[in-house]
Design an enzyme around this catalytic site. Sequence first.
Site, mmCIF file in Angstrom:
data_model
loop_
_atom_site.group_PDB
_atom_site.id
_atom_site.type_symbol
_atom_site.label_atom_id
_atom_site.label_comp_id
_atom_site.label_asym_id
_atom_site.label_seq_id
_atom_site.Cartn_x
_atom_site.Cartn_y
_atom_site.Cartn_z
ATOM 1 N N LEU A 269 0.814 -1.211 0.000
ATOM 2 C CA LEU A 269 0.000 0.000 0.000
ATOM 3 C C LEU A 269 0.849 1.262 0.000
ATOM 4 O O LEU A 269 1.705 1.455 0.865
ATOM 5 C CB LEU A 269 -0.932 0.003 1.222
ATOM 6 N N ASP A 270 0.598 2.145 -0.988
ATOM 7 C CA ASP A 270 1.266 3.451 -1.095
ATOM 8 C C ASP A 270 2.783 3.349 -1.065
ATOM 9 O O ASP A 270 3.478 4.239 -0.570
ATOM 10 C CB ASP A 270 0.794 4.395 0.024
ATOM 11 N N SER A 271 3.312 2.247 -1.595
ATOM 12 C CA SER A 271 4.758 2.044 -1.577
ATOM 13 C C SER A 271 5.343 1.872 -2.972
ATOM 14 O O SER A 271 6.513 1.529 -3.117
ATOM 15 C CB SER A 271 5.110 0.801 -0.743
#
Length: 326
Positions: A269-271
């Site tokens: 996530l969001d990486s």
Amino acid sequence: MALVQRAAPRLPELFGFAKRSLKSLRFPGESLDSSSSPTLAYGIHVFHCPDAVGIVAKLSESIASRGGNILAANVFVPENNHVFYSRSEFIFDPIKWTRSQMDEDFNKLSQIYSAMRSVVLVPDQDPKYKIGILASKQDHCLIDLLHQWQDGKLPVDIACVISNHERGPNTGVFRFLERHGIPYHYLHTTEENKREEEILELVQNTDFLVLARYMQILSGSFLNSYGKDVINIHHGLLPSFKGGKPAKQAFDAGVKLIGATTHFVTPELDSGPIIEQMVTRVSHRDNLQSFVQKSQNLEKLCLSRAIKSYCELRVLPYEDNKTVVF
């Protein structure tokens, strides 16, 4: 398998951030004015291979030997990493240098240098990337993309807009999409059912997806099944504020700098690898309304710039989770 591939929408496997681990990233998408001569065409070539002596000379020779002329060239050779990246813009006579011959010439270079990536794009000849846009209730990014597309500033074809928020026939977005023949699909989502199978069915013929403030997390299963790139935009309020109403949280905390980040979606996530980031200052003179407006304006600009960079072959993979953006 030929290493030289045209950066056409029918070849989305060129990029594949969504389904790949961070150990095996692959990438892309400019479109210049080739009006200097009515007989000339404009092309882009990106190259990623192990570093070696003479690569730039060989690339230049390959273009010049066919009567082409390089307009601009960018090269990046990271220190102690032994890899080579380049992006070249050139003009050529499409009668004297056919597309099939161009692919053959660059393919020879790929074999000589054991290239990991060699991509050719001729905007006037290749179809545009076909995208699907996912959005939720907030319209600012979606509306901006639609207007830029209408004005010819966004080099894509919009296949559909999908939302988990219903928009009635009297809303501006609905009327715009109807007027331009762009399908709009409302899919009500719950915690138990994200409607991912239906989304997959709707976007199966797209080349990449854009999350224009889509407030749902796409599962790893969805990303693997889709198998192509997904680009996301989110606020980058500094310092970061999580949870609901992040702009109000940041405003109440009196922050002085806000931002936005566009990145590729990966199972983490969001990486995912970052494509674009932007910041702007806010001050004690801002009220909540102007604060939110500045944040939204930044998100719109950050997202559209990232999409253009992607379509113009400006983005290349670097190390495990970074990008080279020419």
